[in-house]
Write a protein that holds these residues in place. Structure first.
Motif, PDB file in Angstrom:
ATOM      1  N   TRP A   1      19.390  12.475   9.524  1.00 23.50           N
ATOM      2  CA  TRP A   1      18.312  12.025   8.755  1.00 23.50           C
ATOM      3  C   TRP A   1      17.124  11.904   9.603  1.00 23.50           C
ATOM      4  CZ3 TRP A   1      18.981   9.453   3.785  1.00 23.50           C
ATOM      5  CH2 TRP A   1      20.072   9.691   3.243  1.00 23.50           C
ATOM      6  N   GLY A   2      17.150  12.678  10.595  1.00 27.64           N
ATOM      7  CA  GLY A   2      15.971  12.529  11.601  1.00 27.64           C
ATOM      8  C   GLY A   2      14.613  12.978  10.882  1.00 27.64           C
ATOM      9  N   GLN A   3      14.593  13.777   9.881  1.00 25.91           N
ATOM     10  CA  GLN A   3      13.343  14.165   9.241  1.00 25.91           C
ATOM     11  C   GLN A   3      12.883  13.049   8.002  1.00 25.91           C
ATOM     12  OE1 GLN A   3      12.512  18.320   8.971  1.00 25.91           O
ATOM     13  NE2 GLN A   3      14.535  18.531   9.852  1.00 25.91           N
ATOM     14  N   ALA A   4      13.834  12.287   7.862  1.00 23.27           N
ATOM     15  CA  ALA A   4      13.748  11.552   6.531  1.00 23.27           C
ATOM     16  C   ALA A   4      12.260  10.690   6.562  1.00 23.27           C
ATOM     17  CB  ALA A   4      14.711  10.638   6.192  1.00 23.27           C
ATOM     18  N   GLY A   5      11.869  10.396   5.309  1.00 26.59           N
ATOM     19  CA  GLY A   5      10.688   9.637   4.996  1.00 26.59           C
ATOM     20  C   GLY A   5      10.017   9.513   3.773  1.00 26.59           C
ATOM     21  N   TRP A   6       8.817   9.038   3.622  1.00 26.57           N
ATOM     22  CA  TRP A   6       8.309   8.863   2.527  1.00 26.57           C
ATOM     23  C   TRP A   6       7.319  10.193   2.183  1.00 26.57           C
ATOM     24  CZ3 TRP A   6      10.298   5.220  -0.510  1.00 26.57           C
ATOM     25  CH2 TRP A   6      10.789   4.201  -0.096  1.00 26.57           C
ATOM     26  N   TYR A   7       7.792  11.291   1.095  1.00 23.33           N
ATOM     27  CA  TYR A   7       6.979  12.599   1.092  1.00 23.33           C
ATOM     28  C   TYR A   7       6.705  12.516  -0.286  1.00 23.33           C
ATOM     29  CZ  TYR A   7       9.210  14.192   5.292  1.00 23.33           C
ATOM     30  OH  TYR A   7       9.516  14.386   6.751  1.00 23.33           O
ATOM     31  N   PRO A   8       6.009  13.592  -0.856  1.00 17.15           N
ATOM     32  CA  PRO A   8       5.589  13.976  -2.099  1.00 17.15           C
ATOM     33  C   PRO A   8       6.988  14.168  -2.884  1.00 17.15           C
ATOM     34  CG  PRO A   8       3.804  14.845  -0.987  1.00 17.15           C
ATOM     35  CD  PRO A   8       4.911  14.270   0.008  1.00 17.15           C
ATOM     36  N   ALA A   9       6.963  14.013  -4.283  1.00 18.50           N
ATOM     37  CA  ALA A   9       8.284  14.158  -4.571  1.00 18.50           C
ATOM     38  C   ALA A   9       9.010  15.392  -4.684  1.00 18.50           C
ATOM     39  CB  ALA A   9       8.331  13.823  -6.223  1.00 18.50           C
ATOM     40  N   TYR A  10       8.039  16.424  -4.544  1.00 20.53           N
ATOM     41  CA  TYR A  10       8.318  17.856  -4.708  1.00 20.53           C
ATOM     42  C   TYR A  10       8.754  18.465  -3.215  1.00 20.53           C
ATOM     43  CZ  TYR A  10       3.701  18.540  -2.772  1.00 20.53           C
ATOM     44  OH  TYR A  10       2.485  18.445  -1.955  1.00 20.53           O
ATOM     45  N   TRP A  11       8.740  17.679  -2.449  1.00 20.92           N
ATOM     46  CA  TRP A  11       9.170  18.233  -1.052  1.00 20.92           C
ATOM     47  C   TRP A  11      10.584  18.566  -0.771  1.00 20.92           C
ATOM     48  CZ3 TRP A  11       4.822  19.080   2.094  1.00 20.92           C
ATOM     49  CH2 TRP A  11       5.161  19.620   3.646  1.00 20.92           C
TER      50      TRP A  11
ATOM     51  N   ALA B   1       0.715  -1.170   0.089  1.00 19.19           N
ATOM     52  CA  ALA B   1       0.209  -0.143  -0.113  1.00 19.19           C
ATOM     53  C   ALA B   1       0.956   1.201  -0.015  1.00 19.19           C
ATOM     54  CB  ALA B   1      -0.791  -0.017   1.268  1.00 19.19           C
ATOM     55  N   LEU B   2       0.524   2.139  -0.766  1.00 18.57           N
ATOM     56  CA  LEU B   2       1.149   3.379  -0.917  1.00 18.57           C
ATOM     57  C   LEU B   2       1.060   4.268   0.221  1.00 18.57           C
ATOM     58  CD1 LEU B   2       2.948   5.399  -3.071  1.00 18.57           C
ATOM     59  CD2 LEU B   2       0.463   6.237  -3.379  1.00 18.57           C
ATOM     60  N   TYR B   3       1.934   5.054   0.727  1.00 18.06           N
ATOM     61  CA  TYR B   3       1.503   5.659   2.082  1.00 18.06           C
ATOM     62  C   TYR B   3       2.539   7.066   2.057  1.00 18.06           C
ATOM     63  CZ  TYR B   3       5.449   4.307   4.854  1.00 18.06           C
ATOM     64  OH  TYR B   3       6.818   4.168   5.488  1.00 18.06           O
ATOM     65  N   VAL B   4       2.102   8.071   2.451  1.00 11.99           N
ATOM     66  CA  VAL B   4       3.035   9.246   3.005  1.00 11.99           C
ATOM     67  C   VAL B   4       3.065   9.479   4.432  1.00 11.99           C
ATOM     68  CG1 VAL B   4       3.070  11.787   2.922  1.00 11.99           C
ATOM     69  CG2 VAL B   4       2.089  10.599   0.824  1.00 11.99           C
ATOM     70  N   GLY B   5       4.472   9.124   4.769  1.00 10.51           N
ATOM     71  CA  GLY B   5       4.627   8.897   6.302  1.00 10.51           C
ATOM     72  C   GLY B   5       6.213   9.004   6.509  1.00 10.51           C
ATOM     73  N   GLY B   6       6.210   8.698   7.759  1.00  9.82           N
ATOM     74  CA  GLY B   6       8.055   8.433   8.262  1.00  9.82           C
ATOM     75  C   GLY B   6       8.016   6.840   8.021  1.00  9.82           C
ATOM     76  N   LEU B   7       9.365   6.723   8.306  1.00 14.04           N
ATOM     77  CA  LEU B   7       9.893   5.280   8.456  1.00 14.04           C
ATOM     78  C   LEU B   7       8.893   4.429   9.013  1.00 14.04           C
ATOM     79  CD1 LEU B   7      13.809   5.826   8.539  1.00 14.04           C
ATOM     80  CD2 LEU B   7      12.535   5.259   6.552  1.00 14.04           C
ATOM     81  N   ASP B   8       8.911   3.130   8.584  1.00 14.23           N
ATOM     82  CA  ASP B   8       8.006   2.034   9.203  1.00 14.23           C
ATOM     83  C   ASP B   8       6.637   2.575   9.805  1.00 14.23           C
ATOM     84  OD1 ASP B   8      10.463   0.421   9.339  1.00 14.23           O
ATOM     85  OD2 ASP B   8      11.098   1.537  11.244  1.00 14.23           O
ATOM     86  N   ASN B   9       6.025   3.106   8.756  1.00 12.29           N
ATOM     87  CA  ASN B   9       4.706   3.731   8.898  1.00 12.29           C
ATOM     88  C   ASN B   9       4.303   4.701   9.959  1.00 12.29           C
ATOM     89  OD1 ASN B   9       2.356   3.122   6.883  1.00 12.29           O
ATOM     90  ND2 ASN B   9       2.896   1.090   7.002  1.00 12.29           N
ATOM     91  N   GLN B  10       5.461   5.242  10.391  1.00 14.85           N
ATOM     92  CA  GLN B  10       5.350   6.176  11.464  1.00 14.85           C
ATOM     93  C   GLN B  10       5.137   7.649  10.866  1.00 14.85           C
ATOM     94  OE1 GLN B  10       5.789   5.559  14.856  1.00 14.85           O
ATOM     95  NE2 GLN B  10       5.736   3.499  13.718  1.00 14.85           N
ATOM     96  N   PRO B  11       4.341   8.599  11.805  1.00 15.49           N
ATOM     97  CA  PRO B  11       3.926   9.932  11.330  1.00 15.49           C
ATOM     98  C   PRO B  11       5.384  10.651  10.789  1.00 15.49           C
ATOM     99  CG  PRO B  11       3.142   9.652  13.584  1.00 15.49           C
ATOM    100  CD  PRO B  11       4.129   8.525  13.097  1.00 15.49           C
ATOM    101  N   LEU B  12       5.162  11.627   9.861  1.00 16.44           N
ATOM    102  CA  LEU B  12       6.339  12.387   9.423  1.00 16.44           C
ATOM    103  C   LEU B  12       6.741  13.059  10.453  1.00 16.44           C
ATOM    104  CD1 LEU B  12       4.684  13.474   5.978  1.00 16.44           C
ATOM    105  CD2 LEU B  12       6.702  11.964   6.253  1.00 16.44           C
TER     106      LEU B  12
END
Length: 212
Positions: free
Chosen positions: A149-159, A72-83
């Motif tokens: 790398w503390g703010q790293a995660g899965w974001y929209p590409a433009y971020w 499942a696609l998601y926007v969030g931090g590592l391991d499905n955590q909040p950004l």
């Protein structure tokens, strides 16, 4: 997991452990000799600067090409955590994670970011700015490490590009002219730039609305 996937492609300090004392978190990691790019940049010649940007571009492509774990696609931090983005601090409802094919739209709706079109989700360092890029000492420096790398995660590409353009280095090392040159000439060779009117300005409006 990310460290293992990027090993040999991006120089990242190895984390051995962490502890908390008096409300402060302490991370124990490998020591990498180097100097922050922001302290070296003004003294580098054009050839050295271009070589560093080319090297950084390859590293950015390496982490942005990582595949998101799971189905499942998601926007969030590592391991499905909040950004953990600083611009989202104090706004837990905006940090996700947001799931599903419309995860980006859910995130943008929550943030009131009006960007049209389909936007991919990519792994993002989210703080790729001059203080967090360490260069090797001496002439003809190379990138010794990418840190923080503390703010790293899965974001929209433009971020990634928008964030890097917005965050200003220490003015003690980067005056206004050097900062403008970094943003306009060099940053677009490291990260794919976005259109000002349709992407950067809507994103910037969100950031300004949060007091940053």
């Amino acid at each position: 997991m990310v460290y293992k996937q990027l090993k040999g492609k991006v120089p990242i300090p190895e984390v051995f452990g962490w502890s908390e004392d008096g409300g402060q978190a302490f991370i124990y990691m490998s020591l990498i000799g180097g100097e922050p790019l922001e302290q070296r940049w003004g003294a580098l010649n054009d050839e050295e600067r271009e070589a560093i940007c080319k090297e950084l571009n390859g590293m950015v492509k390496a982490w942005r090409s990582l595949e998101q774990p799971g189905q499942a696609l998601y926007v969030g931090g590592l391991d499905n955590q909040p950004l953990n983005d600083i611009f989202l601090s104090g706004h837990r409802d905006l940090a996700g994670p947001f799931h599903g094919a419309d995860a980006v739209q859910k995130f943008q709706n929550g943030c009131d970011i009006e960007i049209d079109g389909e936007v991919p989700v990519v792994f993002t360092h989210d703080d790729i700015v001059p203080p967090n890029i360490l260069l090797s000492p001496g002439p003809n420096p190379v990138v010794a490490a990418i840190i923080d790398w503390g703010q790293a995660g899965w974001y929209p590409a433009y971020w990634e590009y928008c964030k890097a353009r917005r965050v200003r280095p220490n003015p003690e090392y980067f005056d206004e002219d050097l900062d403008e040159e970094w943003n306009m000439r060099y940053l677009p060779t490291i990260l794919d730039p976005v259109d000002d009117e349709t992407v950067y300005h809507p994103w910037l409006s969100f950031v300004l609305s949060k007091g940053f």
